[in-house]
Design a protein around this motif. Structure first.
Motif: not given
Length: 312
Positions: A39-40, A247-252
């Motif tokens: 979810p985002a 690992v992944d900057t999505t959602g930071c």
């Protein structure tokens, strides 16, 4: 202190593809490490992290009647978010993104606006603000500045703390589109590119202060690996990031918003709240998606203390 949040606005289902170095040519295939959904969105992602940090969270927005919507609602519910306020619309698919994640954590994106573009104030129930201590509006550009201002003003009149996070890239025309909402916003939560794009300022500090002058009570700006910058009428404070293996900057950004807002609910200063926001974003950066890992408030605070000890 008890925190009850109405997270209003953009809810998205993200599909992450980890291990992408290039897009295959023609109709060729490619094996990847992981494909994962989470979810985002500037409301949905922040809602998930706030729930993990101990807040009671109610989501409000629009999703489709499709299987993508079923999945998004299930994932939010699994995280403890109350989804009764998410209306389902036959006229549009659920908003979704596909994110190929590069080895350094950066990711381009394919995005479908979907039902987020169909959400209006008429979709909110009359009791949306009942018992709420904080209203977080993610994606005010979809409502428009006047409608966003109306909702935020209602919340402030009820003694509710308000915050705003814009999804669109920084552009002076976008700032003009949402400008009416700023005087009703206690905390504006943009990233550095948005601040510079909105204002045309030469420096981030100047841009943040310009947004304070435009009406926002406090502007807490994320700036990637550099951490955050907090601006109020009293001045500007830099808050450093935490060094982690990304690992992944999505959602930071959404995680920062959640940590920052949770810090405010614990009676911390904006700079102290931003430090909690940076520590929360560090948890998300080490995994895939906004809901990566199994952190809670105690774990985030322990991480921050440990990092501070090592730095000292």
């Amino acid at each position: 202190m008890s925190m009850v949040v109405a997270a209003v606005g953009v809810h998205v289902l993200d599909t992450h593809v980890l291990g992408i170095e290039s897009i295959p040519a023609g109709s060729e295939g490619q094996l990847v490490e992981t494909i994962r959904m989470s979810p985002a969105g500037t409301a949905g992602g922040t809602a998930v992290v706030l729930s993990r940090l101990g807040a009671t969270v109610r989501s409000y927005g629009a999703v489709g009647t499709d299987p993508v919507g079923d999945t998004l609602l299930a994932l939010l519910t699994r995280e403890g978010v109350d989804v009764a306020g998410l209306v389902r619309k036959d006229s549009a698919q659920t908003s979704a993104s596909v994110l190929p994640v590069r080895p350094d954590g950066e990711r381009p994106a394919w995005h479908c606006i979907g039902a987020n573009g169909a959400f209006t104030l008429d979709d909110l129930p009359a009791d949306v603000l009942d018992g709420v201590t904080h209203l977080h509006l993610g994606g005010p550009e979809f409502l428009g500045g006047d409608a966003a201002a109306e909702l935020l003003a209602r919340a402030r009149a009820a003694g509710i703390t308000t915050s705003l996070d814009v999804l669109a890239p920084g552009d002076p025309d976008m700032l003009a589109w949402i400008a009416a909402a700023l005087p009703h916003t206690d905390h504006l939560l943009p990233n550095d590119e948005q601040v510079l794009g909105f204002t045309g300022a030469a420096t981030l500090a100047e841009g943040a202060l310009a947004l304070v002058a435009a009406g926002a009570g406090c502007v807490a700006v994320t700036q990637g690996a550099r951490g955050a910058l907090v601006a109020t009428a009293d001045g500007v404070t830099e808050v450093p990031a935490y060094a982690v293996e990304v690992v992944d900057t999505t959602g930071c950004g959404d995680a920062f918003s959640a940590g920052y807002l949770r810090g405010l609910s614990l009676d911390r200063t904006p700079a102290e709240a931003a430090a909690l926001g940076c520590a929360t974003a560090a948890q998300v950066a080490q995994g895939l998606g906004t809901d990566a890992g199994s952190y809670d408030l105690a774990a985030v605070e322990a991480f921050a203390r440990s990092a501070a000890t090592m730095a000292g």
